[in-house]
Write a protein that holds these residues in place. Structure first.
Motif, mmCIF file in Angstrom:
data_model
loop_
_atom_site.group_PDB
_atom_site.id
_atom_site.type_symbol
_atom_site.label_atom_id
_atom_site.label_comp_id
_atom_site.label_asym_id
_atom_site.label_seq_id
_atom_site.Cartn_x
_atom_site.Cartn_y
_atom_site.Cartn_z
ATOM 1 N N UNK A 16 0.849 -1.153 0.144
ATOM 2 C CA UNK A 16 -0.017 -0.054 0.157
ATOM 3 C C UNK A 16 0.978 1.368 0.075
ATOM 4 N N UNK A 17 1.984 1.013 0.192
ATOM 5 C CA UNK A 17 3.082 2.255 0.547
ATOM 6 C C UNK A 17 3.896 2.331 -0.650
ATOM 7 N N UNK A 18 3.621 1.527 -1.769
ATOM 8 C CA UNK A 18 4.524 1.622 -2.992
ATOM 9 C C UNK A 18 4.750 2.914 -3.492
ATOM 10 N N UNK A 19 5.678 3.176 -4.090
ATOM 11 C CA UNK A 19 5.928 4.357 -4.865
ATOM 12 C C UNK A 19 4.949 4.462 -6.363
ATOM 13 N N UNK A 20 4.815 3.164 -6.508
ATOM 14 C CA UNK A 20 4.042 3.101 -7.757
ATOM 15 C C UNK A 20 2.467 3.328 -7.707
ATOM 16 N N UNK A 21 1.808 4.163 -8.091
ATOM 17 C CA UNK A 21 0.404 4.520 -7.778
ATOM 18 C C UNK A 21 -0.347 3.144 -8.038
ATOM 19 N N UNK A 22 -0.240 2.471 -9.245
ATOM 20 C CA UNK A 22 -1.093 1.439 -9.517
ATOM 21 C C UNK A 22 -1.199 0.222 -8.496
ATOM 22 N N UNK A 23 0.153 0.212 -8.089
ATOM 23 C CA UNK A 23 0.443 -1.111 -7.037
ATOM 24 C C UNK A 23 -0.161 -0.586 -5.741
ATOM 25 N N UNK A 24 0.020 0.526 -5.408
ATOM 26 C CA UNK A 24 -0.459 1.125 -3.938
ATOM 27 C C UNK A 24 -2.087 0.886 -4.187
ATOM 28 N N UNK A 25 -2.828 1.423 -5.045
ATOM 29 C CA UNK A 25 -4.294 1.349 -5.191
ATOM 30 C C UNK A 25 -4.830 -0.098 -5.147
ATOM 31 N N UNK A 26 -3.853 -1.081 -5.954
ATOM 32 C CA UNK A 26 -4.310 -2.368 -5.974
ATOM 33 C C UNK A 26 -4.257 -3.097 -4.793
ATOM 34 N N UNK A 27 -3.214 -2.608 -3.955
ATOM 35 C CA UNK A 27 -3.024 -3.169 -2.647
ATOM 36 C C UNK A 27 -3.895 -2.977 -1.569
ATOM 37 N N UNK A 28 -4.357 -1.426 -1.787
ATOM 38 C CA UNK A 28 -5.633 -1.180 -1.057
ATOM 39 C C UNK A 28 -6.748 -1.904 -1.123
ATOM 40 N N UNK A 29 -7.158 -2.171 -2.468
ATOM 41 C CA UNK A 29 -8.359 -3.146 -2.803
ATOM 42 C C UNK A 29 -8.164 -4.499 -2.238
ATOM 43 N N UNK A 30 -7.110 -5.056 -2.575
ATOM 44 C CA UNK A 30 -6.731 -6.306 -2.435
ATOM 45 C C UNK A 30 -6.560 -6.971 -1.063
ATOM 46 N N UNK A 31 -5.975 -5.957 -0.209
ATOM 47 C CA UNK A 31 -5.637 -6.366 1.270
ATOM 48 C C UNK A 31 -7.045 -6.772 1.924
ATOM 49 N N UNK A 32 -8.200 -6.138 1.755
ATOM 50 C CA UNK A 32 -9.222 -6.462 2.330
ATOM 51 C C UNK A 32 -9.609 -7.837 2.207
ATOM 52 N N UNK A 33 -9.686 -8.134 0.480
ATOM 53 C CA UNK A 33 -10.146 -9.471 0.349
ATOM 54 C C UNK A 33 -9.275 -10.490 0.846
ATOM 55 N N UNK A 34 -8.009 -10.076 0.749
ATOM 56 C CA UNK A 34 -7.037 -11.160 1.425
ATOM 57 C C UNK A 34 -7.052 -11.396 2.819
ATOM 58 N N UNK A 35 -7.417 -10.272 3.433
ATOM 59 C CA UNK A 35 -7.558 -10.581 5.049
ATOM 60 C C UNK A 35 -8.543 -11.477 5.349
ATOM 61 N N UNK A 36 -9.556 -11.744 4.404
ATOM 62 C CA UNK A 36 -10.648 -12.620 4.373
ATOM 63 C C UNK A 36 -10.057 -14.044 4.272
ATOM 64 N N UNK A 37 -9.347 -14.001 3.183
ATOM 65 C CA UNK A 37 -9.108 -15.401 2.672
ATOM 66 C C UNK A 37 -8.191 -16.003 3.859
#
Lengths: 326, 247
Positions: free
Chosen positions: B111-132
């Motif tokens: 989520x702290x990546x300097x890459x905008x796409x990766x940071x936004x991706x991580x914000x979204x996916x981290x919630x899903x993966x917490x459930x997994x």
């Protein structure tokens, strides 16, 4: 998805208290919902249990023909859509088992009835999915036929069933659209794709018409089921409606409906169509469908192979409670 | 046809995207065959999330469908863990526990990546993966602390997958380049936390951690297990048989 034996209401015995029965019939006639705790005739309870559980079984067995293509879906988008659709079917199975349980039969009993061959499920799932176009044809035709059957069931007299059907119908219309969208891509695609699309229509057309059950003259209990508002239209009425809606869709795709007798009848404002092979229908109902053995084997294996998981979950729950109490 | 990525960002996108794609494909094999209806629904949810993640990542790396369906084994960048066969339900759960615990820790940092796409991706996916991760942890505990049979199967499932943990923390040259450019977190920074988190789940499951062994590596550079080729053969057959078709 839908149940094969809408037409069977079993033996209707009028051994019930006539006053209770009259009051019940009056409520049903007034389009009131019957709820789990309300008095109901035993035959009504039995018929509904069978109908809802068959409907649930159809959803669960119906996951298999489409599940057959999840790992081979041809794009990421198609894979995600198909997964979501098959997952919806599992969800439908779950609400329907829950609705049937309110009538006093456990899910375990219903599953055992399916695995022993005592309970039926829709005949349509005993046909194989051979190409990707079959996934389109199932969404378009099978879910289309299911919607025809199910929309009226949103007003069925048993409250939990009617409410389950409201949720299910919303999802089924998405299923039908995704199927038709696959057919559009295939029918407008390469010659190989067109061949698959036509072949899928050739194989799924007649089994889809059979989904509405036997003709009205061979459906002796329809009258009782309609009086109890378990069923709201006859098999032939629904079948006609399906043909009338679907033929123009096939024309739009540039595909040929495999029925030489199909013709518009101006007078009745609907299509005339050829004779259904009822011998095939009854054979499939008896469990002689092309992949009936494969379907039942897959269900039994999933259940038997999962027995240790279910036992473990129960054992863990019991241990947890015991430790909490200690 | 896709070639081996040389750009560190593209390589990193492929690593994460291929992990999600291959694991999603594996989990989707369960659909319709789960031990109980509720589990079938949960597994389909996991697969759906993973295919969704793969689509975002591969589309960012290039043409997602082209990358998913028209590369061969040597060009896949996923780790060996995600391509392991499902085995029984315990083996599937063990794989999911070991991977998603790692993936969750990675995404928290990504989520702290300097890459905008990766940071936004991580914000979204981290919630899903917490459930997994929670689902896999709960099942590990249920099976480990269930019956004798389920404990044995859970231990076997862990033993099968355990040798593939070190690859998750491997930093090769391509990975180092992604770390140096600030787009990727260094996985070695959370290896200890990972080991502790897994140990804590296993303790609650009353299971012993399997013994560590010599690491098996290579997935990130295209050297996979024998299993991946079969997975791709199934997954890719339609687009490869009809390369001109649109679906």
């Amino acid at each position: 998805m839908y149940t094969t034996e809408l037409q069977k209401t079993g033996k209707i015995e009028n051994l019930e208290d006539p006053q209770l029965l009259d009051a019940f019939e009056a409520r049903v006639a007034a389009d009131e919902f019957i709820e789990p705790k309300d008095w109901m005739p035993e035959a009504y309870r039995r018929t509904l249990t069978r109908q809802i559980s068959q409907h649930a079984h159809s959803e669960i067995v119906g996951m298999l023909p489409e599940g057959n293509w999840i790992t081979r879906a041809p794009s990421l988008r198609r894979k995600a859509i198909l997964l979501a659709k098959v997952q919806d079917e599992a969800g439908h199975g779950l609400y329907l088992y829950c609705a049937a349980e309110t009538l006093g039969t456990s899910r375990e009993q219903m599953v055992e009835a399916l695995h022993s061959g005592k309970a039926k499920y829709s005949t349509i799932f005993n046909y194989p999915t051979l190409t990707w176009a079959d996934i389109g044809a199932i969404g378009w035709l099978v879910d289309g036929a299911a919607i025809m059957n199910q929309v009226p069931l949103q007003r069925t007299s048993y409250g939990p069933y009617a409410r389950a059907m409201v949720r299910i119908c919303k999802e089924e219309s998405f299923h039908q659209r995704q199927g038709y969208e696959i057919m559009i891509a295939m029918a407008n695609g390469t010659p190989e794709q067109k061949r698959m699309a036509q072949d899928a229509l050739d194989r799924w057309w007649w089994p889809s018409l059979m989904m509405f059950g036997p003709p009205d003259e061979n459906s002796p209990n329809t009258a009782q089921s309609m009086r109890w508002r378990i069923k709201r239209d006859t098999n032939d009425e629904l079948r006609q409606k399906f043909v009338d809606v679907t033929v123009p869709q096939a024309e739009f795709l540039g595909l040929t409906v495999p029925d030489p007798d199909l013709a518009w009848n101006e007078e009745k404002g609907g299509y005339d169509f050829g004779e259904i092979d009822w011998e095939e229908f009854y054979a499939v109902v008896r469990g002689e469908g092309p992949v009936a053995k494969e379907r039942m084997k897959a269900r039994r294996e999933a259940w038997d192979d999962g027995a240790w998981v279910r036992e473990a979950a129960d054992a863990h729950e019991a241990k947890r409670k015991q430790r909490k109490a200690a | 046809m896709a070639t081996i990525a040389v750009d560190p960002r593209e390589d990193y996108l492929l690593r994460l995207g291929d992990d999600a794609l291959v694991l999603g494909q594996r989990v989707s094999e369960w659909c319709g065959h789960g031990p109980v209806l509720e589990v079938d629904i949960s597994l389909a949810n996991l697969a759906l999330d993973l295919i969704g993640q793969a689509t975002l990542l591969l589309d960012e790396a290039g043409d997602g469908d082209q990358l998913a369906f028209h590369r061969d084994v040597l060009d896949f960048r996923n780790c060996l863990l995600v391509e392991q066969p499902n085995g029984d339900f315990a083996q599937t759960i063990a794989r999911h526990l070991l991977y998603t615990t790692w993936q969750h820790m990675l995404l928290q940092r990504l989520q702290q990546s300097s890459d905008k796409f990766l940071s936004e991706f991580a914000h979204k996916a981290v919630k899903e993966v917490a459930y997994h991760r929670d689902l896999a942890s709960e099942w590990t505990i249920r099976l480990g602390d269930g019956t004798e049979e389920s404990a044995r199967r859970m231990a076997e499932g862990l033993a099968w997958n355990w040798r593939l943990i070190p690859e998750l923390f491997e930093v090769d040259d391509a990975m180092q380049a992604a770390i140096d450019s600030g787009i990727a977190p260094d996985p070695r920074e959370f290896e200890e936390e990972y080991r502790a988190a897994i140990a804590s789940v296993l303790a609650e499951a009353r299971l012993e951690p399997p013994a560590d062994q010599r690491p098996i590596l290579g997935g990130r550079r295209g050297h996979h297990s024998e299993h991946l080729g079969h997975l791709l053969a199934v997954m890719q057959f339609l687009p490869r048989t009809y390369p001109d078709a649109k679906w």
